[in-house]
Design a protein around this motif. Structure first.
Motif, PDB file in Angstrom:
ATOM      1  N   TYR A  17     -10.346   0.139  -8.207  1.00 30.60           N
ATOM      2  CA  TYR A  17      -9.268  -0.422  -9.029  1.00 30.60           C
ATOM      3  C   TYR A  17      -9.123   0.394 -10.309  1.00 30.60           C
ATOM      4  O   TYR A  17     -10.092   0.972 -10.810  1.00 30.60           O
ATOM      5  CB  TYR A  17      -9.564  -1.881  -9.403  1.00 30.60           C
TER       6      TYR A  17
ATOM      7  N   TYR B 104      -5.017  -9.487 -14.056  1.00 34.80           N
ATOM      8  CA  TYR B 104      -4.663  -8.794 -12.817  1.00 34.80           C
ATOM      9  C   TYR B 104      -5.069  -7.337 -12.908  1.00 34.80           C
ATOM     10  O   TYR B 104      -4.873  -6.696 -13.936  1.00 34.80           O
ATOM     11  CB  TYR B 104      -3.162  -8.899 -12.558  1.00 34.80           C
TER      12      TYR B 104
ATOM     13  N   TYR C 132      -4.863  -3.504 -10.764  1.00 34.56           N
ATOM     14  CA  TYR C 132      -4.150  -2.749  -9.736  1.00 34.56           C
ATOM     15  C   TYR C 132      -5.143  -1.967  -8.892  1.00 34.56           C
ATOM     16  O   TYR C 132      -6.020  -1.297  -9.431  1.00 34.56           O
ATOM     17  CB  TYR C 132      -3.170  -1.749 -10.364  1.00 34.56           C
ATOM     18  N   ASN C 133      -4.954  -2.038  -7.577  1.00 39.47           N
ATOM     19  CA  ASN C 133      -5.718  -1.201  -6.674  1.00 39.47           C
ATOM     20  C   ASN C 133      -5.339   0.241  -6.951  1.00 39.47           C
ATOM     21  O   ASN C 133      -4.175   0.536  -7.225  1.00 39.47           O
ATOM     22  CB  ASN C 133      -5.378  -1.595  -5.227  1.00 39.47           C
TER      23      ASN C 133
ATOM     24  N   SER D 277      -0.459   1.733 -10.284  1.00 36.40           N
ATOM     25  CA  SER D 277      -1.608   2.309 -10.985  1.00 36.40           C
ATOM     26  C   SER D 277      -1.385   3.773 -11.356  1.00 36.40           C
ATOM     27  O   SER D 277      -2.198   4.387 -11.992  1.00 36.40           O
ATOM     28  CB  SER D 277      -2.869   2.175 -10.142  1.00 36.40           C
TER      29      SER D 277
ATOM     30  N   ASP E 235      -6.315  -9.430  -7.737  1.00 36.81           N
ATOM     31  CA  ASP E 235      -5.643  -8.213  -7.282  1.00 36.81           C
ATOM     32  C   ASP E 235      -4.143  -8.437  -7.476  1.00 36.81           C
ATOM     33  O   ASP E 235      -3.598  -9.453  -7.035  1.00 36.81           O
ATOM     34  CB  ASP E 235      -5.963  -7.962  -5.808  1.00 36.81           C
ATOM     35  N   TYR E 236      -3.477  -7.506  -8.131  1.00 34.69           N
ATOM     36  CA  TYR E 236      -2.060  -7.668  -8.436  1.00 34.69           C
ATOM     37  C   TYR E 236      -1.205  -7.756  -7.171  1.00 34.69           C
ATOM     38  O   TYR E 236      -0.281  -8.566  -7.100  1.00 34.69           O
ATOM     39  CB  TYR E 236      -1.577  -6.507  -9.309  1.00 34.69           C
ATOM     40  N   ASP E 237      -1.509  -6.925  -6.179  1.00 34.74           N
ATOM     41  CA  ASP E 237      -0.671  -6.864  -4.980  1.00 34.74           C
ATOM     42  C   ASP E 237      -0.891  -8.030  -4.023  1.00 34.74           C
ATOM     43  O   ASP E 237       0.053  -8.528  -3.420  1.00 34.74           O
ATOM     44  CB  ASP E 237      -0.922  -5.547  -4.233  1.00 34.74           C
ATOM     45  N   THR E 238      -2.142  -8.474  -3.882  1.00 32.28           N
ATOM     46  CA  THR E 238      -2.443  -9.501  -2.880  1.00 32.28           C
ATOM     47  C   THR E 238      -2.629 -10.897  -3.459  1.00 32.28           C
ATOM     48  O   THR E 238      -2.700 -11.866  -2.706  1.00 32.28           O
ATOM     49  CB  THR E 238      -3.720  -9.135  -2.104  1.00 32.28           C
ATOM     50  N   GLU E 239      -2.746 -11.009  -4.792  1.00 29.98           N
ATOM     51  CA  GLU E 239      -3.011 -12.285  -5.460  1.00 29.98           C
ATOM     52  C   GLU E 239      -4.360 -12.888  -5.068  1.00 29.98           C
ATOM     53  O   GLU E 239      -4.613 -14.063  -5.306  1.00 29.98           O
ATOM     54  CB  GLU E 239      -1.897 -13.308  -5.180  1.00 29.98           C
TER      55      GLU E 239
ATOM     56  N   SER F  61      -2.285   1.493  -5.349  1.00 30.07           N
ATOM     57  CA  SER F  61      -1.044   0.790  -5.639  1.00 30.07           C
ATOM     58  C   SER F  61      -0.055   1.728  -6.322  1.00 30.07           C
ATOM     59  O   SER F  61      -0.424   2.651  -7.041  1.00 30.07           O
ATOM     60  CB  SER F  61      -1.335  -0.400  -6.552  1.00 30.07           C
ATOM     61  N   ASP F  62       1.224   1.455  -6.137  1.00 30.04           N
ATOM     62  CA  ASP F  62       2.275   2.236  -6.811  1.00 30.04           C
ATOM     63  C   ASP F  62       2.233   2.048  -8.323  1.00 30.04           C
ATOM     64  O   ASP F  62       2.675   2.899  -9.064  1.00 30.04           O
ATOM     65  CB  ASP F  62       3.665   1.825  -6.294  1.00 30.04           C
TER      66      ASP F  62
END
Length: 109
Positions: free
Chosen positions: A73, A99, A101-102, A108, A27-31, A105-106
Motif C-alpha cells: 500500500y 483509507y 490505496y493499494n 496511488s 482499502d480504498y478500492d474494496t472498502e 491502484s490508479d
C-alpha cells in the motif's frame, strides 16, 4: 485531610491531557479493513487488528501526525490539529476511518 489529598491527586491525574485516538483502516478500492497496518504517532507504534482497528494515546492539546504504512500500500501521512479550544473533541478522536490505496491502484500514482 487525607480525603482531600486523594481527591487532589485523582484530579491532577485526570487532567493530564491524554486521550485515545482510535479508528479503522480500510482499502480504498474494496472498502475492506486492512490488518497489520503500522500506525505511528510521535514514535509510538501500534498495528491494526483483523478488523482494521487501532487505538493509541495522544496528547489532546498538541497537533499530531499519523503515519500509516503497510507493504503493498502507498504510505499515508495525516496531520491532525487541535480545535480552537486547544483540544481534540472526543468525537474527533473516536472511530475515525482512514483509507489507504493499494500500490497497484490508479490513485496511488
Amino acid at each position: 485531610m487525607k480525603n482531600k489529598l486523594v481527591f487532589l491527586i485523582l484530579l491532577l491525574c485526570s487532567c493530564t491531557g491524554k486521550d485515545e485516538l482510535n479508528g479503522y483502516v480500510y482499502d480504498y478500492d474494496t472498502e475492506q479493513p486492512i490488518k497489520n497496518v503500522y500506525v505511528n504517532i510521535k514514535d509510538d507504534t501500534t498495528q491494526t487488528d483483523s478488523t482494521g482497528y487501532f487505538s493509541m494515546k495522544v496528547k489532546s492539546n498538541l497537533p499530531c501526525t499519523i503515519f500509516l504504512q503497510r507493504e503493498g500500500y502507498a504510505s499515508k501521512r495525516i496531520c491532525r490539529k487541535p480545535d480552537s479550544l486547544g483540544k481534540f473533541s472526543k468525537k474527533s478522536l473516536k472511530y475515525n476511518r482512514f483509507y489507504m490505496y493499494n500500490k497497484e491502484s490508479d490513485f496511488s500514482k
